[in-house]
Write a protein that holds these residues in place. Structure first.
Motif, mmCIF file in Angstrom:
data_model
loop_
_atom_site.group_PDB
_atom_site.id
_atom_site.type_symbol
_atom_site.label_atom_id
_atom_site.label_comp_id
_atom_site.label_asym_id
_atom_site.label_seq_id
_atom_site.Cartn_x
_atom_site.Cartn_y
_atom_site.Cartn_z
ATOM 1 N N GLY A 649 0.688 -1.123 0.053
ATOM 2 C CA GLY A 649 0.072 0.108 -0.015
ATOM 3 C C GLY A 649 0.884 1.373 -0.089
ATOM 4 N N GLN A 650 0.229 2.381 0.576
ATOM 5 C CA GLN A 650 0.794 3.623 0.688
ATOM 6 C C GLN A 650 0.397 4.313 1.705
ATOM 7 O OE1 GLN A 650 -0.792 5.124 -3.513
ATOM 8 N NE2 GLN A 650 1.193 5.771 -3.589
ATOM 9 N N ASN A 651 1.403 4.798 2.416
ATOM 10 C CA ASN A 651 1.307 5.656 3.845
ATOM 11 C C ASN A 651 0.594 4.577 4.801
ATOM 12 O OD1 ASN A 651 1.381 8.032 5.327
ATOM 13 N ND2 ASN A 651 -0.757 8.535 4.941
ATOM 14 N N CYS A 652 0.923 3.585 4.824
ATOM 15 C CA CYS A 652 0.123 2.609 5.793
ATOM 16 C C CYS A 652 0.896 2.803 7.184
ATOM 17 C CB CYS A 652 0.462 1.015 5.341
ATOM 18 S SG CYS A 652 -0.726 0.793 3.612
ATOM 19 N N ASN A 653 2.118 3.580 7.484
ATOM 20 C CA ASN A 653 2.524 3.686 8.608
ATOM 21 C C ASN A 653 1.866 4.692 9.407
ATOM 22 O OD1 ASN A 653 5.003 1.962 8.214
ATOM 23 N ND2 ASN A 653 5.969 3.730 7.443
ATOM 24 N N SER A 654 0.955 5.329 8.928
ATOM 25 C CA SER A 654 0.159 6.459 9.778
ATOM 26 C C SER A 654 -1.493 6.272 9.508
ATOM 27 C CB SER A 654 0.412 7.754 8.887
ATOM 28 O OG SER A 654 1.768 8.030 9.140
ATOM 29 N N SER A 655 -1.879 5.265 8.568
ATOM 30 C CA SER A 655 -3.388 5.474 8.642
ATOM 31 C C SER A 655 -3.724 4.011 8.256
ATOM 32 C CB SER A 655 -3.974 6.467 7.586
ATOM 33 O OG SER A 655 -5.328 6.055 7.295
ATOM 34 N N TYR A 681 -1.545 -3.597 8.989
ATOM 35 C CA TYR A 681 -2.002 -3.185 10.211
ATOM 36 C C TYR A 681 -2.302 -4.636 11.102
ATOM 37 C CZ TYR A 681 -2.500 1.768 10.779
ATOM 38 O OH TYR A 681 -2.270 3.185 10.706
ATOM 39 N N ARG A 682 -2.993 -5.595 10.411
ATOM 40 C CA ARG A 682 -3.205 -6.720 11.120
ATOM 41 C C ARG A 682 -1.825 -7.599 11.247
ATOM 42 N NH1 ARG A 682 -8.530 -8.926 10.806
ATOM 43 N NH2 ARG A 682 -7.878 -11.017 10.794
ATOM 44 N N ALA A 683 -0.986 -7.330 10.450
ATOM 45 C CA ALA A 683 0.374 -7.991 10.333
ATOM 46 C C ALA A 683 1.280 -7.509 11.562
ATOM 47 C CB ALA A 683 1.082 -7.910 8.909
ATOM 48 N N ILE A 737 -10.065 -2.446 21.103
ATOM 49 C CA ILE A 737 -10.596 -1.216 21.478
ATOM 50 C C ILE A 737 -10.851 -0.277 20.413
ATOM 51 C CG2 ILE A 737 -10.844 0.529 22.905
ATOM 52 C CD1 ILE A 737 -9.965 -0.987 25.197
ATOM 53 N N PRO A 738 -11.771 0.088 19.721
ATOM 54 C CA PRO A 738 -11.751 1.071 18.530
ATOM 55 C C PRO A 738 -10.891 2.368 18.910
ATOM 56 C CG PRO A 738 -13.774 0.180 18.900
ATOM 57 C CD PRO A 738 -12.929 -0.256 20.075
ATOM 58 N N GLU A 739 -10.439 2.759 18.061
ATOM 59 C CA GLU A 739 -9.262 3.991 18.039
ATOM 60 C C GLU A 739 -7.936 3.874 18.677
ATOM 61 O OE1 GLU A 739 -10.153 7.039 16.587
ATOM 62 O OE2 GLU A 739 -12.113 5.558 15.840
ATOM 63 N N LEU A 740 -8.102 3.193 19.913
ATOM 64 C CA LEU A 740 -6.910 2.688 20.311
ATOM 65 C C LEU A 740 -6.160 1.939 19.880
ATOM 66 C CD1 LEU A 740 -5.236 2.768 23.222
ATOM 67 C CD2 LEU A 740 -6.459 0.609 23.863
ATOM 68 N N ASN A 741 -6.861 0.838 19.093
ATOM 69 C CA ASN A 741 -5.787 0.133 18.310
ATOM 70 C C ASN A 741 -5.283 0.752 17.085
ATOM 71 O OD1 ASN A 741 -8.330 0.254 16.824
ATOM 72 N ND2 ASN A 741 -8.816 -2.010 17.011
ATOM 73 N N SER A 742 -6.236 1.273 16.440
ATOM 74 C CA SER A 742 -5.772 1.816 14.890
ATOM 75 C C SER A 742 -5.004 3.132 15.012
ATOM 76 C CB SER A 742 -7.025 2.137 14.258
ATOM 77 O OG SER A 742 -8.068 3.113 14.679
#
Length: 800
Positions: A649-655, A681-683, A737-742
């Motif tokens: 992907g692209q910019n997967c370090n941030s979003s 993100y799962r990896a 926990i949403p937001e905390l994880n991502s």
């Protein structure tokens, strides 16, 4: 001049205070000791300082690698990746864990009667190779009991009753050993009473009671007898009570002895004397007691029965010393007593000096005083030998007395005897007097194949010489002491140990550890505790740094994952790394810091002075780190490439949604970007969970460098158990926990990936156990094996 802080145990007098506080002589010594105490870093501090510099340098090198891989195109993503690597290098919980471990160690030692004054003693104890200990009160009980007496002509007397300071007991005349043809005694085991007490024995008892400043009396609140004064003099006072001629009896009618002059015990002269006036006759008596060689030098006559016989040293000397050896060989401290009767005026007596009083004495006989060894001393010394620690006894007693006690408690081999030693059956002289040892030059001492195990008639300067000799052999020395004169040796020793019950304030000030029970076994327990602390520090450092090594491996190899923009994709986010270092690793490390001592802690040899990072530990860190990093990367690759589509992907370090597509850009597919970043993100979550759970289980691996994990009890270290259990639960909310994880941890919830994580933990354990098995099979055992080093047993086969 009487120094401040001096404990007066005998004698009396009046004095004028000429200075107070730090202006006293002792105050000057204390000030000198304080001013010469240069604050130096401990070996552990030095090692950790080197580690800090090494890790700082490694962080810089890794940052340069990150910038170099990205062709020096420095942007926010590259900087964040470099920071992540820097964070992974630093074990953030290390300082807190070391502080906690030291605090627990100090508290535990205080419970075991060893008060730590200087924290560097905790480290030094684990390195101790030699213990130089006093005998009286440390190896023995300091409960002196007079058990035998010998008089020329009368022969041997046996004193019954060994109940401490209780004066209950009888005295029996046992006769001679047949060496004296003119002996008047023909009966054996005759009870001595006031009716049949011989003249010479009466004088011996008078000398024991009057040349004596100790007092024994019953306690007010109990029926126990207590002694005030020197233990040796207390034993003589009990002896006089048993004979019916105690000091209270002799100072009352009909004797009415009155103390006129006292010449206190001199450590160099090794004798004490008093001048008493018998008011009933107005005659003066000088009573003298001390070491046999010192007392005999002041005598010109012998009390032989009721007669005074001129002293023929050539004839009497061998018989006397033969009897002395017999008593001393039973472990007794042997004192000689003498007296003389003088008709002088009060004015003449008042002008006497010690030299004038201690002349033309009449030798009375010997008194044997037994100080039983502490019951735990022998076992403690055997623990020392099993741990590769050599024990030396430095005592002021007669050589025969010292060697008898040393054989009884195991410092000397049971086969040892003066005759065998004189025949050269041992590789070195194991028993010496201070005069013999001090007469040797440093070169001669260094040429000895083995330093003496026992030094008798020891003086403070001899202790310093012994420490210097051991240091020249690269030994780590613990020295005990209690007097002001012991301060230099306590200061010079690697671990100075002062006696808390009978020690002077200056000795305590110069020491590193103070024993509150003056017991040798406490020293050994303190060494075991020092070894436990060092071992635990090594365990949690291994745990922390192997985790850091795994993170470094993961992130360095992770540089090869390049997205379509040419940016490296982070296998872990900075907050994940901080969570691993602070929340995951630190609590188990604290649990390792309070780990109990293993049962074989005193079967290991003393560690080297700089032995925190041994080659074995360094290789362990690297090995565990590589395996940990490899498994976490393998799971990352499986999730992205084997199960996923391999798109970074692209910019997967941030979003988790990737780069936003520009308006009217037909080449940009937002759904594909979201799918790619979701799998990243799962990896990343899988990698984080893999390292987390391996590190938690790995804490149990670090409890032993070589033992398999199934030999360790799960719940015997409660802090470790609950920290591992808590860590297993604490990580779960970060995934779901949403937001905390991502947004915080840069990961998403995982599902099937838990199977990969469990598989990685199992594979890691297989690698660990195979590695430990290879170490157990091919490396030298950590324990001292039988026949090696100081654990060897002396036998006739060793004789040349």
């Amino acid at each position: 001049m009487v120094f401040s802080s001096t404990t007066v145990t005998k004698g009396r007098g009046k004095g004028i205070a000429v200075n107070i506080g730090m202006k006293t002589e002792i105050g000057k010594i204390a000030k000198t000791l304080a001013s010469t105490s240069v604050v130096t870093r401990t070996p552990l501090q030095k090692k950790l300082e080197i580690l800090a510099y090494a890790l700082f340098g490694l962080a810089i090198i890794l940052a340069i690698i990150v910038f170099g891989v990205n062709k020096w195109l420095v942007n926010n993503e590259v900087v964040i990746y470099a920071i992540s690597l820097g964070i992974s290098v630093i074990p953030e919980g290390l300082v807190a864990v070391i502080t906690l471990t030291m605090a627990f160690g100090v508290r535990q030692m205080a419970k075991n009667y060893a008060i730590v004054r200087k924290l560097n003693a905790l480290e030094a104890l684990g390195s101790v190779t030699n213990i130089c200990s006093d005998k009286t009160g440390t190896l023995t009980q300091s409960k002196m009991i007079a058990t035998d007496a010998w008089l020329p002509g009368d022969g041997l007397y046996r004193i019954s009753g060994r109940n401490g300071f209780s004066p209950e007991g009888k005295i029996y005349r046992c006769g001679t050993n047949g060496t004296n043809e003119t002996s008047e005694i023909e009966v054996e085991d005759e009870e001595v009473t006031s009716d049949n007490m011989r003249y010479a024995f009466t004088r011996l008892v008078q000398a024991s009671a009057l040349c004596n400043m100790a007092v024994i009396k019953k306690g007010k609140g109990d029926d126990e007898w207590h002694a005030i004064g020197d233990p040796t003099e207390s034993a003589l006072q009990v002896f006089a009570h048993k004979a019916g001629l105690s000091k209270p009896v002799l100072t009352a009618e009909p004797f009415k002895f009155e103390l006129v002059q006292e010449y206190a015990f001199d450590t160099e002269l090794k004798r004490m004397s008093v001048v008493c006036k018998e008011k009933s006759t107005d005659a003066y008596y000088v009573f003298l007691k001390g070491a046999t060689e010192s007392v005999l030098n002041q005598c010109t006559k012998i009390q032989f029965g009721e007669n005074e016989v001129n002293l023929d040293r050539e004839k009497f000397g061998p018989e006397l010393y033969n009897e002395l050896e017999k008593l001393a060989s039973k472990g007794m401290r042997v004192l000689s007593l003498a007296y003389r009767r003088v008709i002088k005026s009060d004015i003449e007596i008042s002008k006497w000096t010690r030299e004038k009083a201690d002349t033309d004495m009449i030798f009375l006989g010997l008194v044997g005083i037994y100080d039983p060894p502490r019951p735990e001393s022998k076992a403690a010394i055997q623990r020392c030998f099993g741990a590769g620690i050599e024990v030396h006894m430095l005592t002021g007693d007669h050589p025969t007395t010292a060697s008898a006690i040393a054989k009884e408690i195991g410092i000397l081999p049971l086969l040892w005897s003066p005759e065998l030693e004189n025949e050269g059956k041992f590789n070195s002289q194991l028993v010496m007097t201070a005069a013999q040892f001090d007469a040797l030059s440093d070169a001669e001492v260094d040429n000895l194949s083995e330093l003496p195990k026992v030094i008798a008639r020891c003086i403070p300067d001899t202790k310093v010489k012994m420490i210097d000799a051991l240091h020249r052999r690269n030994k780590y020395v613990a020295m005990t002491g209690d007097g002001v004169n012991d301060s230099p040796s306590l200061k010079k020793a690697d671990v100075g140990i002062a006696m808390g019950l009978g020690g002077s304030d200056v000795a305590k000030q110069a020491s590193d550890i103070v024993l509150s029970d003056d017991n040798f076994a406490t020293i050994v327990n303190a060494i075991a505790e020092g070894r436990r602390i060092f071992s635990n520090i090594q365990k949690f450092i291994l745990h922390l740094l192997s985790g850091n090594s795994g993170e470094i491996v993961t992130l360095i190899i992770g540089l090869s994952f390049i997205d379509s923009d040419g940016i490296s994709v982070n296998p872990m986010s900075p907050l994940q790394i901080l969570f691993l270092n602070m929340i995951t690793s630190s609590p188990p490390a604290m649990g390792l810091g309070v780990e109990r001592a293993s049962s074989d802690i005193m079967r290991y040899p003393p560690r080297s002075k700089g032995g925190l990072f041994t080659w074995e530990v360094i290789i362990d860190m690297i090995y565990y780190g590589i395996v940990l990093g490899g498994l976490s990367l393998a799971n990352f690759v499986i999730v992205v490439y084997a199960i996923g589509n391999g798109n970074l992907g692209q910019n997967c370090n941030s979003s988790p949604f990737g780069q936003e597509c520009a308006p009217n850009d037909p080449t940009c597919d937002p759904i594909a970007l979201e799918i790619a970043c979701h799998q990243i993100y799962r990896a990343r979550g899988t990698t984080f969970a893999t390292i987390t759970y391996i590190l938690l289980i790995h804490a149990y691996n670090c409890r032993s460098l070589r033992d398999p994990i199934w030999t360790m009890k799960l719940y015997d270290n409660k802090i470790l158990f609950w920290s591992v259990f808590g860590g297993l639960l604490t990580a779960i909310p970060t995934f779901y926990i949403p937001e905390l994880n991502s947004k915080v941890f840069k990961q998403l919830g995982i599902g099937y990936e838990w199977g990969l994580i469990v598989g990685a933990v199992i594979i890691f354990e297989i690698f660990v156990e195979v590695y430990k098995f290879m170490k157990r099979r091919y490396l030298k055992p950590l324990e001292i094996v039988e026949g090696e080093g100081l654990k060897r047993q002396y036998s006739l086969n060793e004789y040349p």
